[in-house]
Design a protein around this motif. Structure first.
Motif, PDB file in Angstrom:
ATOM      1  N   ARG A  32       0.809  -1.214   0.000  1.00 27.14           N
ATOM      2  CA  ARG A  32       0.000   0.000   0.000  1.00 27.14           C
ATOM      3  C   ARG A  32       0.843   1.265   0.000  1.00 27.14           C
ATOM      4  O   ARG A  32       0.587   2.203  -0.772  1.00 27.14           O
ATOM      5  CB  ARG A  32      -0.925  -0.020   1.217  1.00 27.14           C
ATOM      6  N   ASN A  33       1.841   1.327   0.869  1.00 30.61           N
ATOM      7  CA  ASN A  33       2.684   2.516   0.950  1.00 30.61           C
ATOM      8  C   ASN A  33       3.499   2.726  -0.310  1.00 30.61           C
ATOM      9  O   ASN A  33       3.728   3.861  -0.742  1.00 30.61           O
ATOM     10  CB  ASN A  33       3.613   2.421   2.163  1.00 30.61           C
ATOM     11  N   LYS A  63       1.235   4.121  -2.967  1.00 27.97           N
ATOM     12  CA  LYS A  63       0.979   5.529  -2.678  1.00 27.97           C
ATOM     13  C   LYS A  63       2.170   6.391  -3.098  1.00 27.97           C
ATOM     14  O   LYS A  63       2.005   7.472  -3.686  1.00 27.97           O
ATOM     15  CB  LYS A  63       0.701   5.703  -1.185  1.00 27.97           C
ATOM     16  N   ARG A  64       3.371   5.906  -2.821  1.00 22.68           N
ATOM     17  CA  ARG A  64       4.578   6.654  -3.191  1.00 22.68           C
ATOM     18  C   ARG A  64       4.733   6.725  -4.707  1.00 22.68           C
ATOM     19  O   ARG A  64       5.104   7.764  -5.255  1.00 22.68           O
ATOM     20  CB  ARG A  64       5.813   5.994  -2.561  1.00 22.68           C
TER      21      ARG A  64
END
Length: 237
Positions: A112-113, A116-117
């Motif tokens: 997820r991170n 997002k990045r």
């Protein structure tokens, strides 16, 4: 083939940026060639961007399902039935959709991170549509506070590479306009207008209307370090 596919956020973004550069070139600098290749009398054609920054107008992949998501099919059929600028804008919108689909196809295994990045890095670049239509992607005029924080940052309104620039806010457009109303063009003295393209000098940090210094978003796309006319004169002296 799978082993050479981009896997990390940085690798996927590099692939995205290169494909995007090819599409931008097709729809701006090479636009006449692109237009001619999109013959409505030919079969369904697609516009491809490649990791080597090249572009190609070609038939869609024959394998089902394709190895990668496919771009919009049959872009050539609408060419002569639309205003040229409108048609190019339509192709640009579909190109943006394709670029995102390819990037997130490669990013399917990201967490997820990381996703997002990746999207944040992509979102720092103007879309193909914004470049082709010469629209400013963000209200990117400097505020007094951001002016002091960005001494070493690139301030071009449009750039081919992602930059860390506090002047490029990507939300709260209307609030930004109120805060940025005291920004004036270093050439004509005109005030900030969100509907106009602006470019910042990387040397003196003054802002200019693109039209005042004869810089379009497409031209800015290819500039690595912009110097305004005044700074260029000082160098010559």
């Amino acid at each position: 083939m799978a082993s050479s596919s981009p896997r990390t956020v940085e690798e996927i973004f590099k692939d995205y940026s290169a494909r995007r550069s090819g599409l931008v070139r097709a729809l701006t600098y090479d636009v006449d060639d692109f237009y001619l290749q999109c013959d409505p009398n030919k079969e369904n054609l697609c516009l491809y961007g490649y990791p080597n920054e090249a572009w190609e107008v070609a038939l869609p992949a024959e394998e089902v399902p394709p190895e990668l998501p496919e771009p919009a099919l049959g872009i050539n059929f609408a060419r002569d039935g639309m205003n040229r600028k409108d048609w190019l804008s339509l192709v640009a919108v579909h190109s943006d959709c394709w670029l995102l689909s390819v990037a997130f196809y490669f990013g399917a295994r990201l967490n997820r991170n990381e996703r997002k990045r990746l999207f944040s890095m992509i979102n720092d670049l103007p879309t193909v549509f914004e470049v082709v239509t010469e629209r400013k992607p963000v209200k990117d005029k400097p505020t007094v506070e951001s002016e002091s924080k960005s001494q070493n940052s690139t301030k071009r309104s449009i750039d081919g590479q992602p930059r860390s620039n506090p002047k490029l806010a990507d939300e709260n457009y209307e609030d930004d306009e109120e805060e940025q109303g005291d920004t004036f063009c270093g050439s004509c003295g005109g005030g900030y207008n969100s509907d106009e393209f602006w470019i910042g000098c990387d040397n003196c940090e003054r802002w200019y209307h693109g039209k005042c210094v004869k810089i379009t978003p497409a031209k800015a796309e290819m500039i690595k370090f912009y110097k305004c006319p005044s700074c260029q004169k000082k160098v010559r002296q």
